[in-house]
Design a protein around this motif. Structure first.
Motif, mmCIF file in Angstrom:
data_model
loop_
_atom_site.group_PDB
_atom_site.id
_atom_site.type_symbol
_atom_site.label_atom_id
_atom_site.label_comp_id
_atom_site.label_asym_id
_atom_site.label_seq_id
_atom_site.Cartn_x
_atom_site.Cartn_y
_atom_site.Cartn_z
ATOM 1 N N GLN A 19 0.828 -1.200 0.000
ATOM 2 C CA GLN A 19 0.000 0.000 0.000
ATOM 3 C C GLN A 19 0.863 1.250 0.000
ATOM 4 O O GLN A 19 0.547 2.249 -0.664
ATOM 5 N N GLU A 20 1.978 1.217 0.731
ATOM 6 C CA GLU A 20 2.868 2.385 0.764
ATOM 7 C C GLU A 20 3.440 2.663 -0.620
ATOM 8 O O GLU A 20 3.509 3.822 -1.059
ATOM 9 N N PHE A 21 3.825 1.594 -1.338
ATOM 10 C CA PHE A 21 4.348 1.790 -2.691
ATOM 11 C C PHE A 21 3.253 2.314 -3.624
ATOM 12 O O PHE A 21 3.517 3.107 -4.526
ATOM 13 N N THR A 22 2.022 1.865 -3.397
ATOM 14 C CA THR A 22 0.902 2.374 -4.188
ATOM 15 C C THR A 22 0.728 3.870 -3.954
ATOM 16 O O THR A 22 0.482 4.633 -4.898
ATOM 17 N N LEU A 51 18.169 2.387 -0.939
ATOM 18 C CA LEU A 51 18.317 2.500 0.515
ATOM 19 C C LEU A 51 17.060 3.104 1.146
ATOM 20 O O LEU A 51 16.653 2.724 2.247
ATOM 21 N N GLN A 52 16.441 4.041 0.433
ATOM 22 C CA GLN A 52 15.198 4.635 0.917
ATOM 23 C C GLN A 52 14.091 3.584 0.970
ATOM 24 O O GLN A 52 13.317 3.529 1.939
ATOM 25 N N ILE A 53 14.032 2.750 -0.047
ATOM 26 C CA ILE A 53 13.029 1.684 -0.072
ATOM 27 C C ILE A 53 13.282 0.682 1.050
ATOM 28 O O ILE A 53 12.355 0.191 1.700
ATOM 29 N N GLN A 54 14.550 0.385 1.287
ATOM 30 C CA GLN A 54 14.920 -0.571 2.326
ATOM 31 C C GLN A 54 14.374 -0.125 3.698
ATOM 32 O O GLN A 54 14.028 -0.951 4.546
ATOM 33 N N GLU A 55 14.276 1.163 3.902
ATOM 34 C CA GLU A 55 13.836 1.693 5.189
ATOM 35 C C GLU A 55 12.327 1.623 5.392
ATOM 36 O O GLU A 55 11.827 1.905 6.494
ATOM 37 N N VAL A 56 11.600 1.242 4.352
ATOM 38 C CA VAL A 56 10.140 1.171 4.457
ATOM 39 C C VAL A 56 9.713 0.122 5.475
ATOM 40 O O VAL A 56 8.714 0.274 6.181
ATOM 41 N N SER A 57 10.493 -0.975 5.566
ATOM 42 C CA SER A 57 10.114 -2.061 6.478
ATOM 43 C C SER A 57 11.338 -2.859 6.890
ATOM 44 O O SER A 57 12.217 -3.127 6.056
ATOM 45 N N PRO A 58 11.397 -3.286 8.154
ATOM 46 C CA PRO A 58 12.494 -4.163 8.583
ATOM 47 C C PRO A 58 12.388 -5.558 7.992
ATOM 48 O O PRO A 58 13.340 -6.346 8.087
ATOM 49 N N TRP A 59 11.249 -5.868 7.396
ATOM 50 C CA TRP A 59 11.054 -7.192 6.787
ATOM 51 C C TRP A 59 11.561 -7.245 5.343
ATOM 52 O O TRP A 59 11.520 -8.289 4.713
ATOM 53 N N ILE A 60 12.017 -6.123 4.802
ATOM 54 C CA ILE A 60 12.592 -6.124 3.453
ATOM 55 C C ILE A 60 14.024 -6.647 3.530
ATOM 56 O O ILE A 60 14.859 -6.108 4.258
ATOM 57 N N GLU A 61 14.289 -7.707 2.785
ATOM 58 C CA GLU A 61 15.628 -8.314 2.799
ATOM 59 C C GLU A 61 16.578 -7.587 1.864
ATOM 60 O O GLU A 61 17.715 -7.279 2.219
ATOM 61 N N THR A 62 16.111 -7.329 0.644
ATOM 62 C CA THR A 62 16.979 -6.650 -0.326
ATOM 63 C C THR A 62 16.136 -5.975 -1.396
ATOM 64 O O THR A 62 14.971 -6.335 -1.604
#
Length: 352
Positions: A19-22, A51-62
């Motif tokens: 939803q955030e990406f939407t 790196l900005q996208i990585q900060e959206v969630s701690p569950w993002i691996e890469t």
């Protein structure tokens, strides 16, 4: 861009991230793999900082960029996992994909009459085919050549389907005919001459039936995959690529040059299933068995082979069509290679 989520990511978090990406004006597409969930981001991602996208969630691996111009069709987009196209037929589900037995499609170039198409369907079914091919609408180089029987031929394909339980693959040439073709066909074919008919690609991409996309006779691999991208971008994820021979400088001995190297190349570029058509690829029935066997050894996911009860009297493409008897023998020969590479199913039971 693709976002690889960590193993065990909560569904609620995946939904929130999507939803955030939407909200950013992007289109997130969730791809469920064997072990992880990947979110594909479609849209203007050129200026996005990973790196900005990585900060959206701690569950993002890469976070990875898809470098190929064909985004959805690329193997990167599915994080290296090949996709299956699963097609419901009267006899059950048939899967086109790298981890399934080779799917066999067989039948005449065009539907000529009911007796011919039903007889052919019964014979190819008994030999082990899962799909019947046959053109109701035929694109021909000459305006004076047989163009197919059109809508009436769709009824004949439906009769053959009811008689045998085979799935149906037939070609659409005009978007105006798409709805009535989809009523009969289990897979809709876009032929070589229409590979870059972008308005037609968008139309078949907007409907739910799987699409078989034949390579244009002079198309590069990138152009072919970009054509597939049109279908995928329109919302249809079920695309099968069909190599049917390309035009080269030597047309004396074969109708086209069957480019079997695409098997190795496409397996490094795309997750989409691959079909080989040795009938159009060679144009001569005597060469079809050799190239069909080579295709299975090379890793094809499917074969399309033209079969006609009397090739000498066929209204189109008789010289490249096998007789039912030769198709029977070919299926026995293919079984040897298919079993050796782990891509063959149990023998079919002949129709009574």
């Amino acid at each position: 861009m693709i976002i690889v989520m960590k193993v065990g990511s909560p569904e609620e978090e995946i939904t929130r991230v999507s939803q955030e990406f939407t909200d950013w004006g992007l289109i997130p597409e969730k791809i469920i793999g064997k072990h992880k969930v990947v979110i594909g981001l479609v849209g203007d991602t050129a200026d996005l900082d990973p790196l900005q996208i990585q900060e959206v969630s701690p569950w993002i691996e890469t976070v990875l960029r898809v470098e190929k111009p064909f985004k959805r069709a690329s193997l990167e987009y599915r994080h290296g996992e090949y996709s299956d196209v699963i097609v419901p037929t009267p006899d059950g589900l048939v899967t086109f994909g790298r981890n399934s037995p080779v799917a066999i499609v067989a039948g005449p170039c065009s539907v000529e009459n009911e007796a011919m198409i039903v007889e052919t369907a019964r014979r190819v079914k008994a030999a082990g085919a899962q799909f019947l091919r046959g053109g109701a609408y035929k694109p021909r180089t000459s305006p004076y050549a047989f163009q197919g029987h059109g809508e009436s031929a769709l009824g004949l394909l439906a009769a053959a389907k009811e008689e045998t339980g085979l799935g149906i693959i037939t070609e659409v040439m005009d978007a105006a005919d798409l709805e009535k073709i989809a009523e009969v066909a289990d897979v809709i074919q876009v032929g070589a001459r229409n590979m870059q008919n972008f308005s037609l690609l968008k139309k078949v991409g907007a409907q739910p039936k799987p699409v078989l996309l034949k390579r244009g006779m002079s198309a590069t691999i990138d152009e072919w995959l970009m054509a597939a991208e049109y279908i995928l971008a329109a919302g249809n994820p079920n695309v099968i690529l069909c190599e049917r021979g390309i035009r080269t400088f030597d047309g004396q001995y074969t109708r086209n040059t069957l480019d079997l190297s695409v098997l190795a190349v496409l397996h490094t570029l795309t997750h989409l299933p691959i079909m080989i058509d040795p009938s159009h690829g060679t144009g001569k029935a005597e060469y079809v068995p050799t190239m069909a066997k080579a295709a299975i050894a090379g890793g094809t996911d499917s074969l399309m082979i033209e079969v006609h009860p009397n090739p000498a009297k066929a209204l189109s493409d008789g010289p490249q069509s096998l007789t039912p008897e030769r198709f029977d023998r070919l299926m026995e020969e293919l079984a040897v290679i298919g079993k050796a590479v782990g891509r063959w199913s149990q023998p079919a039971v002949a129709l009574v």
